[in-house]
Design a protein around this motif. Structure first.
Motif, PDB file in Angstrom:
ATOM      1  N   LYS A  67     -14.478  -6.639  13.463  1.00 33.43           N
ATOM      2  CA  LYS A  67     -13.761  -7.975  12.997  1.00 33.43           C
ATOM      3  C   LYS A  67     -13.457  -8.086  11.755  1.00 33.43           C
ATOM      4  CE  LYS A  67     -16.088 -10.404  16.683  1.00 33.43           C
ATOM      5  NZ  LYS A  67     -17.117 -11.608  16.927  1.00 33.43           N
ATOM      6  N   GLY A  68     -12.672  -7.193  11.292  1.00 32.95           N
ATOM      7  CA  GLY A  68     -12.056  -7.061   9.789  1.00 32.95           C
ATOM      8  C   GLY A  68     -11.190  -8.173   9.518  1.00 32.95           C
ATOM      9  N   GLY A  69     -11.007  -8.687   8.545  1.00 35.71           N
ATOM     10  CA  GLY A  69     -10.150  -9.986   8.114  1.00 35.71           C
ATOM     11  C   GLY A  69      -8.648  -9.605   7.749  1.00 35.71           C
ATOM     12  N   PRO A  70      -7.912 -10.447   7.769  1.00 36.90           N
ATOM     13  CA  PRO A  70      -6.611 -10.124   7.554  1.00 36.90           C
ATOM     14  C   PRO A  70      -6.267  -9.391   6.012  1.00 36.90           C
ATOM     15  CG  PRO A  70      -7.038 -12.456   6.931  1.00 36.90           C
ATOM     16  CD  PRO A  70      -8.358 -11.683   7.625  1.00 36.90           C
ATOM     17  N   ASP A  71      -5.571  -8.143   6.375  1.00 36.60           N
ATOM     18  CA  ASP A  71      -5.292  -7.418   4.750  1.00 36.60           C
ATOM     19  C   ASP A  71      -3.677  -7.088   4.547  1.00 36.60           C
ATOM     20  OD1 ASP A  71      -4.904  -5.627   6.841  1.00 36.60           O
ATOM     21  OD2 ASP A  71      -6.072  -3.983   6.027  1.00 36.60           O
ATOM     22  N   GLY A  72      -2.928  -8.076   5.284  1.00 37.62           N
ATOM     23  CA  GLY A  72      -1.436  -7.766   4.990  1.00 37.62           C
ATOM     24  C   GLY A  72      -1.026  -7.798   3.350  1.00 37.62           C
ATOM     25  N   THR A  75      18.995  -3.784  -6.376  1.00 36.45           N
ATOM     26  CA  THR A  75      18.103  -3.235  -5.505  1.00 36.45           C
ATOM     27  C   THR A  75      17.263  -4.274  -4.886  1.00 36.45           C
ATOM     28  OG1 THR A  75      16.500  -2.524  -7.066  1.00 36.45           O
ATOM     29  CG2 THR A  75      18.402  -1.022  -6.290  1.00 36.45           C
ATOM     30  N   ARG A  76      16.751  -4.241  -3.560  1.00 35.83           N
ATOM     31  CA  ARG A  76      15.781  -5.245  -2.936  1.00 35.83           C
ATOM     32  C   ARG A  76      14.457  -4.537  -3.252  1.00 35.83           C
ATOM     33  NH1 ARG A  76      16.209  -6.135   2.792  1.00 35.83           N
ATOM     34  NH2 ARG A  76      14.063  -6.942   2.422  1.00 35.83           N
ATOM     35  N   GLY A  77      13.524  -5.482  -3.038  1.00 36.82           N
ATOM     36  CA  GLY A  77      12.028  -5.088  -3.027  1.00 36.82           C
ATOM     37  C   GLY A  77      11.661  -4.569  -1.520  1.00 36.82           C
ATOM     38  N   THR A  78      10.580  -3.673  -1.567  1.00 38.96           N
ATOM     39  CA  THR A  78      10.144  -2.914  -0.307  1.00 38.96           C
ATOM     40  C   THR A  78       9.314  -3.898   0.249  1.00 38.96           C
ATOM     41  OG1 THR A  78       8.532  -2.057  -1.514  1.00 38.96           O
ATOM     42  CG2 THR A  78      10.602  -0.775  -1.140  1.00 38.96           C
ATOM     43  N   HIS A  79       9.032  -3.742   1.767  1.00 39.22           N
ATOM     44  CA  HIS A  79       8.047  -4.414   2.431  1.00 39.22           C
ATOM     45  C   HIS A  79       6.500  -4.094   1.894  1.00 39.22           C
ATOM     46  CE1 HIS A  79      11.522  -5.655   4.552  1.00 39.22           C
ATOM     47  NE2 HIS A  79      11.623  -4.566   5.194  1.00 39.22           N
ATOM     48  N   GLY A  80       5.646  -5.029   2.351  1.00 41.67           N
ATOM     49  CA  GLY A  80       4.381  -4.804   1.964  1.00 41.67           C
ATOM     50  C   GLY A  80       3.798  -4.198   3.357  1.00 41.67           C
ATOM     51  N   LYS A  81       2.609  -3.622   3.186  1.00 43.33           N
ATOM     52  CA  LYS A  81       1.782  -2.918   4.190  1.00 43.33           C
ATOM     53  C   LYS A  81       0.374  -3.337   4.407  1.00 43.33           C
ATOM     54  CE  LYS A  81       4.603   1.304   3.192  1.00 43.33           C
ATOM     55  NZ  LYS A  81       4.506   2.815   2.847  1.00 43.33           N
ATOM     56  N   GLY A  82      -0.224  -2.643   5.231  1.00 43.17           N
ATOM     57  CA  GLY A  82      -1.502  -2.963   5.497  1.00 43.17           C
ATOM     58  C   GLY A  82      -2.622  -2.592   4.452  1.00 43.17           C
ATOM     59  N   SER A  83      -3.696  -2.989   4.594  1.00 39.71           N
ATOM     60  CA  SER A  83      -4.966  -2.559   3.473  1.00 39.71           C
ATOM     61  C   SER A  83      -4.499  -3.279   2.145  1.00 39.71           C
ATOM     62  CB  SER A  83      -4.885  -1.067   3.388  1.00 39.71           C
ATOM     63  OG  SER A  83      -5.285  -0.405   4.541  1.00 39.71           O
ATOM     64  N   ARG A  84      -3.717  -4.199   2.236  1.00 42.30           N
ATOM     65  CA  ARG A  84      -3.511  -4.921   0.725  1.00 42.30           C
ATOM     66  C   ARG A  84      -2.417  -4.197   0.016  1.00 42.30           C
ATOM     67  NH1 ARG A  84      -7.297  -9.321  -0.154  1.00 42.30           N
ATOM     68  NH2 ARG A  84      -8.712  -9.626   1.248  1.00 42.30           N
ATOM     69  N   MET A  85      -1.535  -3.437   0.724  1.00 47.23           N
ATOM     70  CA  MET A  85      -0.530  -2.721  -0.223  1.00 47.23           C
ATOM     71  C   MET A  85       0.524  -3.397  -0.489  1.00 47.23           C
ATOM     72  SD  MET A  85      -1.103   1.313   1.530  1.00 47.23           S
ATOM     73  CE  MET A  85      -0.002   1.890   0.496  1.00 47.23           C
ATOM     74  N   HIS A  86       0.812  -3.884  -1.686  1.00 49.47           N
ATOM     75  CA  HIS A  86       1.986  -4.499  -1.614  1.00 49.47           C
ATOM     76  C   HIS A  86       3.328  -3.721  -1.959  1.00 49.47           C
ATOM     77  CE1 HIS A  86      -0.785  -7.858  -2.091  1.00 49.47           C
ATOM     78  NE2 HIS A  86      -1.140  -7.679  -3.566  1.00 49.47           N
ATOM     79  N   GLY A  87       4.563  -4.325  -1.654  1.00 45.27           N
ATOM     80  CA  GLY A  87       5.605  -3.507  -1.863  1.00 45.27           C
ATOM     81  C   GLY A  87       5.909  -3.452  -3.118  1.00 45.27           C
ATOM     82  N   ALA A  88       7.023  -2.298  -3.423  1.00 47.42           N
ATOM     83  CA  ALA A  88       7.503  -2.195  -4.905  1.00 47.42           C
ATOM     84  C   ALA A  88       8.515  -3.170  -5.161  1.00 47.42           C
ATOM     85  CB  ALA A  88       8.030  -0.924  -4.807  1.00 47.42           C
ATOM     86  N   ALA A  90      -8.045 -16.034  10.843  1.00 46.81           N
ATOM     87  CA  ALA A  90      -7.146 -14.927  11.200  1.00 46.81           C
ATOM     88  C   ALA A  90      -5.680 -15.233  11.359  1.00 46.81           C
ATOM     89  CB  ALA A  90      -7.559 -14.230  12.320  1.00 46.81           C
ATOM     90  N   PRO A  91      -4.832 -15.826  10.411  1.00 40.95           N
ATOM     91  CA  PRO A  91      -3.389 -16.052  10.599  1.00 40.95           C
ATOM     92  C   PRO A  91      -2.814 -14.664  11.208  1.00 40.95           C
ATOM     93  CG  PRO A  91      -3.992 -15.800   8.265  1.00 40.95           C
ATOM     94  CD  PRO A  91      -5.341 -15.591   8.968  1.00 40.95           C
ATOM     95  N   ALA A  92      -1.899 -15.104  12.104  1.00 44.52           N
ATOM     96  CA  ALA A  92      -1.194 -13.984  12.627  1.00 44.52           C
ATOM     97  C   ALA A  92       0.470 -14.097  12.209  1.00 44.52           C
ATOM     98  CB  ALA A  92      -1.246 -14.015  14.158  1.00 44.52           C
ATOM     99  N   PHE A  93       0.510 -14.428  11.109  1.00 47.40           N
ATOM    100  CA  PHE A  93       2.001 -14.511  10.293  1.00 47.40           C
ATOM    101  C   PHE A  93       1.972 -14.271   9.039  1.00 47.40           C
ATOM    102  CE2 PHE A  93       0.222 -18.707   9.748  1.00 47.40           C
ATOM    103  CZ  PHE A  93       1.071 -19.284   8.649  1.00 47.40           C
ATOM    104  N   ALA A  94       3.121 -13.809   8.554  1.00 42.85           N
ATOM    105  CA  ALA A  94       3.467 -13.478   7.348  1.00 42.85           C
ATOM    106  C   ALA A  94       4.855 -14.050   7.058  1.00 42.85           C
ATOM    107  CB  ALA A  94       3.341 -11.972   6.915  1.00 42.85           C
ATOM    108  N   GLU A  95       5.290 -14.022   5.585  1.00 37.21           N
ATOM    109  CA  GLU A  95       6.548 -14.427   5.260  1.00 37.21           C
ATOM    110  C   GLU A  95       7.493 -13.239   5.042  1.00 37.21           C
ATOM    111  OE1 GLU A  95       6.053 -18.479   2.391  1.00 37.21           O
ATOM    112  OE2 GLU A  95       5.734 -16.400   1.549  1.00 37.21           O
ATOM    113  N   LEU A  96       8.697 -13.708   5.551  1.00 37.82           N
ATOM    114  CA  LEU A  96       9.845 -12.638   5.401  1.00 37.82           C
ATOM    115  C   LEU A  96      10.192 -12.770   3.676  1.00 37.82           C
ATOM    116  CD1 LEU A  96      12.045 -13.231   8.524  1.00 37.82           C
ATOM    117  CD2 LEU A  96      10.091 -11.532   8.190  1.00 37.82           C
TER     118      LEU A  96
END
Length: 465
Positions: A30-35, A67-80, A141-147
């Protein structure tokens, strides 16, 4: 090619989307959110550069995007984050809003007068937040993120005004081009017919102690302040100069004009174009004094200049300023007669004006801060329009971006958007405009039914928005 006014479209980079992800590892059922968060988009920045002499780079290319920013990823990996796009412009560039549809200029954005001075004209979008930001004590466990947030985009007008210490002004064929060629290393086109000079020329003049930059501005005619001749195209370049060098052809030219009347015409045109130019420090130069028969014209010009100096001193002919302001330099650009003494006087006056300007620099406007404050204030505003019975449209920068940032396939994200609307006061504004439950509300390209949130305000009260 000399280009001094262009219109361009600028757009920052869009923000990257936040990630909706949950930690999934062995022995962690039951790992928590990590987006992770999306990266911010790059800004479009204008920068004054002393090595740039015109706006020619923007004459044929009109659209610029960071240039645009890149998308975030799991494991708390933020986009560039996206890279900023820096557009170099000449010193002395005025930046204004521009409406492409109405073809009208709007509010002043910046006046870039110093080397390296910058202003952000299109800010990149903020990256969307990952679902780790929406955890509360009641929502584990929020199942949503922002665009990602859409970037700012707009048309702007760039207008270059020459950054010279002194400007040579006068009627066509007064000898201004010959004068700048004699005073500096500039080599403008010189001929004995009117409007030989079609673009401003700059020359660096070396004095005994101080150097200065002088501009040869195309000749002005009566009615120039209304746009006649080359009027508006080049009068604006005189606004930048600290000192006006008024060149008068003492021969009257091939048309046999009256030199004193030429002097009066130019003074009137400068005053009618901008009152500040009427009181701008000036030096009067009687050119072509080597030609026989110009003695009477020189005498009458000196009398006219003295009368103007006395009038400027409030009618007191004994005022200390009268003697200085009534001096007429008798020169010949062709032979060089009197040019050295003119250069010395101009260099001293320019140095004096520079020192006075330096004392005022501390109070100069920080355009980037002022413009950004105004932009943010306007961005937060919104209005509600009733299109017809039961149909309303909402318009506003911030509120429209919220809609674009929402994942409409996710019910939790939509509910969160409604909560944000309520925090902005949208529900109250709709009710005030006459909206009732069941009415249609349109925002950007979306339409949805209005439903008041009475009794449901506490659902997301713990969310950090």
């Amino acid at each position: 090619m000399f280009t001094d006014k262009v219109r361009i479209f600028v757009k920052g980079g869009d923000g990257g989307a936040g990630c909706m992800s949950f930690r999934r590892e062995a022995h962690v059922p039951k790992g928590g959110p990590d987006g992770g968060d999306g990266g911010h988009g790059g800004n479009v920045i204008l920068e004054a550069d002393a090595s740039v002499s015109s706006l020619i780079d923007y004459r044929y290319k009109h659209h610029f995007k960071a240039t645009r920013g890149t998308h975030g990823k799991g494991s708390r990996m933020h986009g560039a984050n996206g890279e900023d796009l820096i557009l170099k412009v000449p010193m002395g560039t005025v930046v204004r809003e521009y409406n492409e549809e109405s073809q009208e200029t709007g509010e002043l954005i910046a006046d870039l007068t110093r080397d390296g001075e910058r202003v952000v004209v299109a800010r990149g979008g903020v990256g969307g937040r990952g679902n780790i930001h929406f955890v509360t004590s009641t929502r584990r466990a929020p199942a949503f993120a922002e665009l990602g947030e859409p970037a700012q985009e707009c048309w702007i007008e760039l207008e270059m005004k020459l950054m010279a210490d002194a400007a040579l002004v006068g009627v066509p064929s007064a000898g201004k081009s010959s004068m700048i060629a004699r005073m500096s290393a500039a080599r403008p086109k010189i001929a004995d017919y009117p409007f030989t000079t079609l673009v401003p020329n700059l020359g660096v003049v070396k004095g005994d102690e101080y150097n200065f930059v002088v501009a040869d501005v195309p000749g002005l005619i009566e009615g120039a302040h209304e746009g006649r001749g080359l009027g508006h195209e080049f009068l604006r370049h005189i606004e930048r100069t600290a000192l006006i060098i008024h060149v008068v052809d003492m021969t009257g030219g091939y048309e046999g004009r009256d030199p004193v009347e030429d002097y009066r015409i130019i003074n009137r045109e400068l005053a009618l174009y901008a009152h500040e130019l009427a009181v701008r420090p000036r030096i009067v130069v009687a050119n072509k004094c080597d030609v026989p028969g110009t003695e009477d014209a020189i005498r009458r010009l000196e009398e006219e200049v003295r009368r103007d100096a006395i009038a400027a001193a409030g009618g007191n002919e004994f005022d200390d300023s009268v003697e200085e302001n009534s001096r007429v330099f008798k020169v010949s650009a062709l032979t060089g007669m009197g040019v050295d003494s003119l250069i010395h006087a101009v260099a001293d006056k320019v140095h004096e004006l520079r020192e006075a300007a330096r004392d005022r620099q501390a109070a100069e406007i920080q355009y980037d801060q002022v413009w950004e404050h105004k932009r943010e204030a306007r961005d937060k505003e919104f209005r509600v329009r009733k299109l017809s019975d039961g149909i309303f449209r909402v318009e506003g920068g911030l509120i429209e971006r919220m809609v674009v940032q929402t994942d409409w396939e996710n019910e939790e994200a939509i509910s969160f958007l409604q909560h944000r609307f309520n925090r902005l006061g949208l529900e109250k504004a709709l009710i005030k405009a006459g909206a009732v439950d069941g009415d249609e509300v349109r925002i950007v390209g979306r339409a949805f039914d209005f439903e008041s949130s009475a009794g449901h305000d506490d659902i997301y009260k713990e969310l950090d928005i």
